[in-house]
Scaffold this active site. Structure first.
Site, PDB file in Angstrom:
ATOM      1  NE  ARG A 166      -4.226  -1.911   1.408  1.00 18.12           N
ATOM      2  CZ  ARG A 166      -4.250  -2.982   2.371  1.00 18.12           C
ATOM      3  NH1 ARG A 166      -3.436  -3.115   3.431  1.00 18.12           N
ATOM      4  NH2 ARG A 166      -5.120  -4.081   2.182  1.00 18.12           N
ATOM      5  CE  LYS A 192      -0.112  14.414 -14.148  1.00 19.70           C
ATOM      6  NZ  LYS A 192      -0.652  14.744 -15.604  1.00 19.70           N
ATOM      7  CD  GLU A 205       7.440  15.579 -22.967  1.00 18.63           C
ATOM      8  OE1 GLU A 205       6.883  16.635 -22.854  1.00 18.63           O
ATOM      9  OE2 GLU A 205       6.941  14.324 -23.104  1.00 18.63           O
ATOM     10  CE  LYS A 238       6.133  17.118 -14.221  1.00 14.89           C
ATOM     11  NZ  LYS A 238       5.983  16.060 -14.946  1.00 14.89           N
ATOM     12  CD  GLU A 298      -3.513  17.034 -15.574  1.00 15.06           C
ATOM     13  OE1 GLU A 298      -2.382  16.442 -15.316  1.00 15.06           O
ATOM     14  OE2 GLU A 298      -4.185  16.946 -16.365  1.00 15.06           O
ATOM     15  NE  ARG A 308       1.366  17.363 -12.820  1.00 12.12           N
ATOM     16  CZ  ARG A 308       2.043  16.389 -12.033  1.00 12.12           C
ATOM     17  NH1 ARG A 308       1.619  16.439 -10.648  1.00 12.12           N
ATOM     18  NH2 ARG A 308       2.861  15.796 -12.446  1.00 12.12           N
ATOM     19  CG  ASN A 358      -1.537  17.310 -19.713  1.00 13.97           C
ATOM     20  OD1 ASN A 358      -0.609  16.811 -19.271  1.00 13.97           O
ATOM     21  ND2 ASN A 358      -2.625  17.164 -18.866  1.00 13.97           N
ATOM     22  CG  HIS A 413       1.280  15.540 -23.697  1.00 15.93           C
ATOM     23  ND1 HIS A 413       2.255  16.389 -23.798  1.00 15.93           N
ATOM     24  CD2 HIS A 413       2.111  14.514 -22.907  1.00 15.93           C
ATOM     25  CE1 HIS A 413       3.426  16.215 -23.265  1.00 15.93           C
ATOM     26  NE2 HIS A 413       3.099  15.247 -22.897  1.00 15.93           N
ATOM     27  CG  HIS A 445      -1.268  10.970 -24.730  1.00 17.72           C
ATOM     28  ND1 HIS A 445      -1.766  11.290 -23.356  1.00 17.72           N
ATOM     29  CD2 HIS A 445       0.044  10.813 -24.573  1.00 17.72           C
ATOM     30  CE1 HIS A 445      -0.759  11.424 -22.467  1.00 17.72           C
ATOM     31  NE2 HIS A 445       0.093  11.199 -23.171  1.00 17.72           N
ATOM     32  CG  HIS A 450       5.957  10.388 -24.485  1.00 21.75           C
ATOM     33  ND1 HIS A 450       4.710  10.455 -24.391  1.00 21.75           N
ATOM     34  CD2 HIS A 450       6.332  11.443 -23.908  1.00 21.75           C
ATOM     35  CE1 HIS A 450       4.186  11.239 -23.763  1.00 21.75           C
ATOM     36  NE2 HIS A 450       5.234  11.784 -23.457  1.00 21.75           N
TER      37      HIS A 450
HETATM   38  P1  NAD Z   1      11.933   4.936 -21.952  1.00 20.11           P
HETATM   39  O1  NAD Z   1      11.970   4.796 -20.762  1.00 20.11           O
HETATM   40  O2  NAD Z   1      11.256   3.875 -22.949  1.00 20.11           O
HETATM   41  O3  NAD Z   1      13.601   5.198 -22.611  1.00 20.11           O
HETATM   42  C1  NAD Z   1      13.775   5.268 -24.060  1.00 20.11           C
HETATM   43  C2  NAD Z   1      14.769   4.032 -24.261  1.00 20.11           C
HETATM   44  O4  NAD Z   1      16.097   4.551 -23.992  1.00 20.11           O
HETATM   45  C3  NAD Z   1      14.505   2.649 -23.647  1.00 20.11           C
HETATM   46  O5  NAD Z   1      14.933   1.687 -24.530  1.00 20.11           O
HETATM   47  C4  NAD Z   1      15.584   2.836 -22.543  1.00 20.11           C
HETATM   48  O6  NAD Z   1      16.124   1.571 -22.068  1.00 20.11           O
HETATM   49  C5  NAD Z   1      16.784   3.372 -23.057  1.00 20.11           C
HETATM   50  N1  NAD Z   1      17.435   4.186 -22.091  1.00 20.11           N
HETATM   51  C6  NAD Z   1      17.172   4.910 -21.070  1.00 20.11           C
HETATM   52  N2  NAD Z   1      18.132   5.680 -20.522  1.00 20.11           N
HETATM   53  C7  NAD Z   1      19.322   5.368 -21.225  1.00 20.11           C
HETATM   54  C8  NAD Z   1      20.726   5.607 -21.113  1.00 20.11           C
HETATM   55  N3  NAD Z   1      20.992   6.267 -20.525  1.00 20.11           N
HETATM   56  N4  NAD Z   1      21.593   5.177 -22.007  1.00 20.11           N
HETATM   57  C9  NAD Z   1      21.065   4.291 -23.078  1.00 20.11           C
HETATM   58  N5  NAD Z   1      19.683   3.685 -23.118  1.00 20.11           N
HETATM   59  C10 NAD Z   1      18.774   4.483 -22.378  1.00 20.11           C
HETATM   60  O7  NAD Z   1      11.345   6.194 -22.715  1.00 20.11           O
HETATM   61  P2  NAD Z   1      11.230   7.951 -22.124  1.00 20.11           P
HETATM   62  O8  NAD Z   1      11.196   8.570 -23.396  1.00 20.11           O
HETATM   63  O9  NAD Z   1      12.410   8.184 -21.312  1.00 20.11           O
HETATM   64  O10 NAD Z   1       9.878   7.921 -21.500  1.00 20.11           O
HETATM   65  C11 NAD Z   1       8.688   8.005 -22.135  1.00 20.11           C
HETATM   66  C12 NAD Z   1       7.655   7.641 -21.113  1.00 20.11           C
HETATM   67  O11 NAD Z   1       7.434   8.576 -20.103  1.00 20.11           O
HETATM   68  C13 NAD Z   1       6.267   7.518 -21.788  1.00 20.11           C
HETATM   69  O12 NAD Z   1       5.540   6.244 -21.306  1.00 20.11           O
HETATM   70  C14 NAD Z   1       5.526   8.657 -21.333  1.00 20.11           C
HETATM   71  O13 NAD Z   1       4.187   8.568 -20.948  1.00 20.11           O
HETATM   72  C15 NAD Z   1       6.243   9.143 -19.989  1.00 20.11           C
HETATM   73  N6  NAD Z   1       5.970  10.216 -19.196  1.00 20.11           N
HETATM   74  C16 NAD Z   1       5.506  10.257 -18.115  1.00 20.11           C
HETATM   75  C17 NAD Z   1       5.693  11.661 -17.488  1.00 20.11           C
HETATM   76  C18 NAD Z   1       5.102  11.698 -16.045  1.00 20.11           C
HETATM   77  O14 NAD Z   1       5.007  12.791 -15.607  1.00 20.11           O
HETATM   78  N7  NAD Z   1       4.863  10.513 -15.245  1.00 20.11           N
HETATM   79  C19 NAD Z   1       5.926  12.760 -18.246  1.00 20.11           C
HETATM   80  C20 NAD Z   1       6.517  12.479 -19.348  1.00 20.11           C
HETATM   81  C21 NAD Z   1       6.679  11.313 -20.018  1.00 20.11           C
HETATM   82  N1  GLY Z   2       3.830  15.252 -17.816  1.00 22.08           N
HETATM   83  C1  GLY Z   2       2.666  15.998 -17.445  1.00 22.08           C
HETATM   84  C2  GLY Z   2       2.565  16.126 -15.823  1.00 22.08           C
HETATM   85  O1  GLY Z   2       3.454  15.619 -15.220  1.00 22.08           O
HETATM   86  O2  GLY Z   2       1.670  16.584 -15.487  1.00 22.08           O
END
Ligand code: NAD
Ligand code: GLY
Length: 392
Positions: free
Chosen positions: A151, A173, A215, A257, A267, A271, A275, A278, A282, A295
């Site tokens: 939990r 998030k 981003e 941020k 949000e 916040r 987006n 997005h 999305h 992404h």
């Molecule tokens: P990802 O986590 O898939 O990483 C991209 C690729 O790079 C992967 O194959 C990973 O293994 C590789 N990689 C990561 N770091 C590396 C490094 N230092 N060296 C070599 N390879 C490396 O993708 P991302 O673009 O980091 O994240 C996208 C995700 O984040 C999406 O699912 C999106 O929805 C989410 N996201 C969440 C928020 C939030 O607020 N929680 C905000 C923006 C994006």
């Molecule tokens: N990436 C959008 C948020 O964190 O609100």
């Protein structure tokens, strides 16, 4: 040099002496400390080079007693998990590692169950802490596992992509995708600390770097014209992964941020500015089955569609649309998708979790640095914005 306790309030960096007693007293000069100001749940973002080495100190500051659950993925793990494990063990703690298969396709509930299985086998309990070492996928999945396991146990984010360093690791998030919608299962679970070590970017593939810059461009458009202008000007050193050139946009993004999250954690209002791009983005990810675009690339296309919509509504001049497109193109980001299936994308937009009471909300620019929320967009206007991406 003493620790700098900084937060961002009303666009200004301010000292937060209130938290000084709770935080370590010495942070090396090459590491900056920003605070996400959330009262008792405030947490530091350590940003710099060699930040990872501070992990034992951070674990001690948080007085973590239990076993550490390290979650990483199959690309990042082989590069950095050994060092992280060593640092945890050096701090006198046990480290249990779970490695996810890399990629958005594995951002699924099943993986959360797998992580929890590893944690249970490793005898993690309520005194444990989760380390999320990886990009946004690892951060979101591991963060959600931390929110759910027993939990809720605390989590530290160690982001290794630009997307994760400027966006997903900050703000709490967490979650996974469902076949019917992206990020539709999740929880708000703020980390206890974020360790941004820019040297981890050295192994990041170029395409991932550029997707992350999308981003940062988003942060420029929604909140900071100077940041946007910097990205226009400094594309060469940024593309060459010059860490000195990357420090300012990463830091500025974290500040933006942190400020927004501090003001509107759940949000209810501002916040949603984050987006920008997005709602369209999305949908583009969904209709391309998360395979064609990263992404950040989908967000780049989404920003182009949002700009076209804003122009059609008369709230930005054509010059804005062109300027934003040129900036995205400077980083090799897509600004057109000639085969975009418009009907399917519109349908995906209706299913997006940002739709409330049937109303699609669009974050639209009014100039570089400012956005507005619009819920009065007609379906044919959204359709035309999508169609603009099909024009060569
Ligand atoms: P990802 O986590 O898939 O990483 C991209 C690729 O790079 C992967 O194959 C990973 O293994 C590789 N990689 C990561 N770091 C590396 C490094 N230092 N060296 C070599 N390879 C490396 O993708 P991302 O673009 O980091 O994240 C996208 C995700 O984040 C999406 O699912 C999106 O929805 C989410 N996201 C969440 C928020 C939030 O607020 N929680 C905000 C923006 C994006
Ligand atoms: N990436 C959008 C948020 O964190 O609100």
């Amino acid at each position: 040099m003493p620790t700098r306790y900084e937060s961002v309030e009303s666009g200004r960096l301010v000292k937060l002496p209130r938290l000084k007693e709770e935080m370590p007293t010495t942070v090396p000069e090459n590491i900056k400390t920003l605070m996400v100001a959330l009262g008792e749940r405030s947490y530091p973002i350590y940003l710099g080079t060699g930040t990872l080495e501070r992990l034992p100190e951070v674990l001690n500051d948080l007085a973590v007693r239990g076993t550490i659950g390290l979650v990483t993925d199959s690309s990042v793990g082989p590069l950095y998990a050994r060092r992280v494990r060593q640092l945890v063990e050096d701090s006198g703690r046990i480290c249990v590692t779970h490695t996810l298969p890399a990629g958005e396709a594995y951002k699924r509930l099943e993986q959360v169950e797998n992580i929890c299985g590893t944690f249970l086998q490793g005898r993690l309990d309520r005194t444990s802490l989760v380390l999320a070492l990886g990009g946004g996928v690892v951060g979101d999945v591991a963060g959600f596992a931390a929110a759910s396991f027993m939990r809720g146990v605390p989590c530290i984010q160690i982001p290794t992509t630009i997307v994760a360093q400027v966006d997903s690791s900050v703000g709490g998030k967490t979650g996974v995708n469902h076949p019917l919608g992206k990020n539709t299962i999740g929880a708000f679970h703020q980390p206890r600390a974020v360790l941004i070590d820019m040297t981890l970017l050295e192994t990041l593939p170029d395409r991932e770097l550029c997707a992350g810059v999308a981003e940062i461009i988003k942060h420029g458009v929604i909140a900071d014209a100077a940041l946007f202008a910097y990205l226009e000007r400094e594309s060469d050193p940024i593309l060459a992964k010059d860490l000195a050139a990357l420090e300012y946009p990463i830091r500025r993004s974290c500040e933006i941020k942190a400020e927004i999250v501090a003001e509107d954690e759940f949000e209810q209002g501002r916040r949603a500015n984050l987006n920008y791009g997005h709602t369209f983005g999305h949908a583009i990810e969904a209709v391309s089955e998360y395979r064609l675009f990263l992404h950040g690339e989908a967000v780049a296309l989404g920003m182009c569609a949002a700009a076209a919509l804003a122009h059609a509504l008369g709230i930005v001049p054509q010059e804005f649309v062109t300027r934003q497109r040129h900036c995205l193109q400077a980083y090799g980001l897509p600004t057109r998708w000639l085969e975009l299936p418009v009907d399917a994308a519109l349908e995906a937009m209706h299913k997006d979790k940002k739709v409330r009471a049937g109303l699609m909300k669009f974050i639209l620019p009014t100039e570089i640095g400012t956005v507005v929320h619009r819920t009065d967009v007609q379906e044919d206007q959204a359709r035309r914005a999508l169609e603009s991406l099909r024009v060569e």
